[in-house]
Design a protein around this motif. Structure first.
Motif, PDB file in Angstrom:
ATOM      1  N   GLY A 132       0.711  -1.226   0.064  1.00 11.92           N
ATOM      2  CA  GLY A 132       0.008   0.089  -0.031  1.00 11.92           C
ATOM      3  C   GLY A 132       0.708   1.479   0.067  1.00 11.92           C
ATOM      4  N   THR A 147       2.767   1.879  -3.199  1.00 14.07           N
ATOM      5  CA  THR A 147       1.965   2.533  -4.262  1.00 14.07           C
ATOM      6  C   THR A 147       1.605   4.072  -3.942  1.00 14.07           C
ATOM      7  N   PHE A 151      -6.579   6.222  -1.103  1.00 11.38           N
ATOM      8  CA  PHE A 151      -6.706   5.176  -1.914  1.00 11.38           C
ATOM      9  C   PHE A 151      -5.770   3.844  -1.386  1.00 11.38           C
ATOM     10  N   ALA A 152      -4.521   4.289  -1.115  1.00  8.97           N
ATOM     11  CA  ALA A 152      -3.564   3.489  -0.582  1.00  8.97           C
ATOM     12  C   ALA A 152      -3.880   2.930   0.869  1.00  8.97           C
ATOM     13  N   MET A 160      -6.460   0.191   0.070  1.00  8.58           N
ATOM     14  CA  MET A 160      -5.790  -0.968  -0.407  1.00  8.58           C
ATOM     15  C   MET A 160      -5.252  -1.601   0.806  1.00  8.58           C
ATOM     16  N   LEU A 176      -6.344  -5.674   1.925  1.00 10.20           N
ATOM     17  CA  LEU A 176      -5.362  -6.735   1.903  1.00 10.20           C
ATOM     18  C   LEU A 176      -5.191  -7.255   3.384  1.00 10.20           C
ATOM     19  N   SER A 188     -13.181  -0.923   3.427  1.00 10.91           N
ATOM     20  CA  SER A 188     -11.902  -0.330   3.007  1.00 10.91           C
ATOM     21  C   SER A 188     -12.070  -0.194   1.319  1.00 10.91           C
ATOM     22  N   THR A 189     -12.758  -0.980   0.686  1.00  9.54           N
ATOM     23  CA  THR A 189     -12.916  -0.599  -0.974  1.00  9.54           C
ATOM     24  C   THR A 189     -13.467   0.659  -1.006  1.00  9.54           C
ATOM     25  N   MET A 196     -11.266   3.337  -0.756  1.00 11.00           N
ATOM     26  CA  MET A 196     -10.592   3.459  -2.103  1.00 11.00           C
ATOM     27  C   MET A 196     -11.422   4.488  -3.140  1.00 11.00           C
TER      28      MET A 196
END
Lengths: 412, 271, 100
Positions: B155, B158, C15-16, C19, C23, C34-35, C38
């Motif tokens: 993450g 990125t 966004f990160a 992510m 994960l 979490s999505t 994002m």
């Protein structure tokens, strides 16, 4: 220096003053709504309401008809012990009543109180804020209102509170849809999102209040407002006979009072919203001083009084309904929303779109005829389609003989 | 951006990565507290950096710093909080912060739509499902994370990669600050993007000048087919969700018998 | 504030973070949350770029993004309820035997 700045920022200063006044009057109004509720309840049930607590004994035994009751109640709430039970989720337990009260208060920022007023050279809006998206703002704030109830219900760690929270979520999500549809009808008819413009669109030459144009949409909004404020006949989240107190079972003292006051604050906000959308806001036809051109200070005060009077009438209606109608069952509540109000709202939207397409969204004779036709159609469909009666004794399966302790409620 | 700024930015990313790694569920309590402190200091560093970078441009830079800090803090809490209800509520905070950022950028309709759709509908549904599924608070599922180190590495790398490119954005040039409109028009032409909608032009739109009317006009003229498809998609999702949940499914795992009524309060640990 | 860079950086961070959450968390509901984080990052970027180019395309795209988010939430939560009914847990690894 300061004087010049104030003159430059007249609208801002006026808005701040108005916000102070409105919040103060509203808190007082909430307190006295509770007294009115108890009086009307007593009147409906043919008994005496609270009539003892006066402000002081000025004239011997004269009690001012019990007008001191809200102040005594407030003092009682402050002095009671504030209990936070051991098993609750403490941050959320405190956040619940705070959220519901804040949300009930901030909705007031965009309600237009009295057209425009001339002070010195400046022409000021008698409205705290007049954003482009006034109507959407009210919707957005209203949609946050459910969190208070849900948090209170979840954090209490109590089955009954929990059921209250679950019911509140499902109910408010379901009734937001017909509410949005009813509001959309008004938006289509007037083509405006600013509340002040919506008020003005109901008082031009040959214009009528929106309730004459779209009575069914007004009915839809009234019903959904009852559901959104969870008043009887839709008070499933707190239904005291089934759930003790629903989401506020575990609350005491001022936290309970916040839930209690927020309910009335929600009712007042909803009433003001309804009056602005359908009953012309501060306007009464043909009465001098209540027309858009009147900008004197006394006209502003008169308009604010008229608006407050309309809100008070709506509050009386709320209370009257509460002490007259019984509570719906939860499946009936859901059926009413999804099989009754949503199709009705969709029909109204289609009709309003048709009126917009032929270019006469405000021709009130035709919209009235259309509303009658829609109502007749809906009633006809209801009469023709047989619906199953549910919840009767003979409908239920035979209960197994009870041997051991009953299984706990609320498995997955 | 100067190279010193970029280096500081990367260091702050590293700090944030460490903070998220420590704060993810599964560690000791002290590690979580350290993660919180690291995270807060990283956000504060960002705020200071951004304030220094943007200082003197506008008052709105201050609002941006505050709202961005709230949004990042909320997002961090969403992904690290062990209780799903709190995650959902912190997400409401993120949505509110982002909505105010939208309002700041003259996208009032989108801001309020974010609040209505996300905070008012989607998140309430999330909370509803969490309440249905996890009545007794945190469970073992939330007690530990899955491959926290790799996830944090991926993450944050990125993030750093995207930000390293953001440094080359044209909006960063000093010409922008001096004469935004002219620079914008020049840059837009240089990028091959037609410079539509000059500021004065917007008022000539047939439906008036408000942001809602403009977005609505765009949606119902240029993107009307896409809008219809979106409506169809919503209908399909509605039918799909009903069809999914209506079905009676067999249980793979037997449910544990419920405790006797009197002991429910004792069995369930406080949240 | 007309500069684009801060908005892009904020979008990238959101966004990160989303992510990382997707994960590393095991709870299905938190993964979907979490999505949504994002999505927020993407919306910030879309609107910032739209404003940068002084047009409304970014806002229009963001409206479509809202639609997608609503669709995703409805279906995903329906699925989660379904999966929870079968295995009585929200752990994503309870379903790891489904891969290959």
């Amino acid at each position: 220096m300061i004087v010049e700045w104030v003159q430059g920022q007249a609208q801002l200063v006026f808005s701040c003053l108005l916000a102070l006044v409105v919040v103060g009057v509203m808190l007082l109004g909430v307190a006295y709504s509770i007294l009115a509720e108890r009086w009307i309840a007593a009147w409906v049930q043919d008994r005496r309401g609270p009539n003892r607590a006066g402000f002081f004994r000025l004239f011997g035994s004269f009690h001012f008809w019990g007008l001191g009751q809200p102040i005594a109640d407030g003092g009682k709430f402050f002095l009671k012990e504030d209990i936070i039970p051991d098993n609750v989720d403490k941050p959320l337990f405190i956040l619940g009543p705070a959220t519901i009260f804040i949300v009930a208060l901030v909705g007031f920022a965009v309600i237009p109180w009295g057209g425009q007023v001339q002070i010195g050279d400046a022409l000021l809006n008698v409205q705290v804020a007049n954003p482009d998206i006034g109507l959407l703002y009210v919707l957005g704030v209203g949609s946050l209102g459910v969190y208070g109830v849900v948090l209170g219900g979840y954090a209490s760690n109590n089955k009954y509170s929990f059921f209250g929270g679950i019911r509140a979520t499902a109910q408010m999500l379901s009734y937001e849809i017909p509410m949005g549809l009813a509001i959309l009808v008004v938006v289509l008819a007037t083509g405006q999102l600013r509340l002040e413009e919506i008020v003005l669109s109901q008082m031009g030459d040959g214009d009528v209040w929106n309730v004459v144009r779209h009575p069914l949409a007004c009915f839809l909004l009234v019903v959904t407002l009852f559901a959104e404020t969870s008043r009887t006949p839709f008070d499933m989240p707190e239904a005291e006979q089934e759930l003790v107190g629903g989401f506020h079972t575990e609350y005491s003292s001022m936290k309970f009072a916040l839930f209690f006051l927020a309910e009335y604050a929600h009712m007042i906000t909803g009433s003001a919203f309804l009056m602005v959308l359908f009953f012309g806001g501060w306007h009464i036809p043909f009465v001098p001083g209540l027309q858009p051109g009147d900008t004197a200070w006394w006209a502003m005060l008169l308009k604010m009084l008229v608006m407050a009077g309309k809100i008070a009438l709506m509050m009386v209606f709320y209370i009257w309904v509460r002490w007259t109608l019984p509570r719906l069952r939860f499946d009936q509540l859901m059926r009413l929303a999804w099989k009754g109000l949503v199709p009705l709202g969709l029909g109204l939207i289609a009709f309003a779109l048709g009126m917009l397409y032929i270019g006469k969204p405000q021709a009130w004779v035709w919209t009235l005829v259309g509303n009658v036709v829609i109502l007749a159609t809906m009633l006809g469909i209801t009469a023709l389609i047989p619906s199953r009666v549910t919840g009767r004794q003979y409908d239920m399966p035979e209960l197994p003989p009870r041997t051991s302790a009953p299984a706990s409620i609320g498995g997955p | 951006m100067s190279s010193v700024t970029v280096a500081m930015l990367y260091m702050l990313f590293a700090l944030g990565g460490v903070a998220v790694y420590l704060a993810l569920p599964g560690g000791q309590r002290s590690a979580r507290i350290a993660g919180l402190i690291f995270g807060l200091s990283a956000i504060a560093g960002f705020a200071v950096l951004a304030a220094g970078h943007l200082f003197g441009e506008d008052v709105s830079a201050v609002y941006f710093c505050i709202l961005a800090a709230v949004a990042i803090f909320g997002a961090g809490k969403v992904i690290t909080h062990p209780k799903p209800v709190y995650s959902a509520l912190y997400f409401v905070l993120v949505v509110l912060a982002v909505a105010f950022l939208m309002v700041m950028q003259e996208a009032e309709f989108l801001g309020i739509a974010l609040i209505i759709v996300y905070a008012g509908a989607i998140l309430v549904t999330y909370v509803f499902v969490i309440m249905l599924a996890q009545q007794s608070g945190a469970s073992a599922v939330d007690g530990r994370a899955r491959e926290p180190l790799l996830a944090v590495l991926v993450g944050f790398v990125t993030m750093a990669a995207v930000v390293s490119q953001a440094g080359h954005l044209p909006g960063n040039s000093t010409a922008m600050v001096d004469a935004p409109d002219a620079a914008l028009a020049r840059l837009a032409v240089a990028d091959g993007i037609p410079a539509v909608d000059e500021p004065g032009e917007a008022d000539d739109e047939p439906l008036g000048g408000s942001n809602t009317a403009q977005v609505g006009f765009l949606l119902f003229s240029q993107y009307v087919v896409a809008l219809e498809i979106a409506g169809l998609l919503l209908l399909l999702a509605l039918i799909g969700a009903v069809a999914l949940v209506m079905k009676r499914v067999p249980r793979d795992v037997p449910v544990a018998p419920a405790p006797p009524l009197g002991e429910i309060g004792k069995e369930v640990p406080p949240f | 504030m007309d500069s684009l860079t801060p908005y892009v950086i904020l979008g990238a961070i959101l966004f990160a973070l989303g992510m990382v959450g997707f994960l590393s968390r095991r709870n299905l509901i938190v993964m979907f949350l979490s999505t949504e984080v994002m999505f927020q990052g993407v919306i910030v970027n879309l609107v910032a770029f739209g404003r940068f180019h002084q047009n409304l395309q970014g806002q229009a795209f963001a409206v479509f993004l809202l639609v997608i988010a609503a669709v995703e939430a409805g279906l995903a939560l329906g699925l989660v309820v379904l999966l929870y009914r079968r295995r009585n847990t929200l752990d994503a690894e309870a379903w790891s035997n489904m891969c290959g």
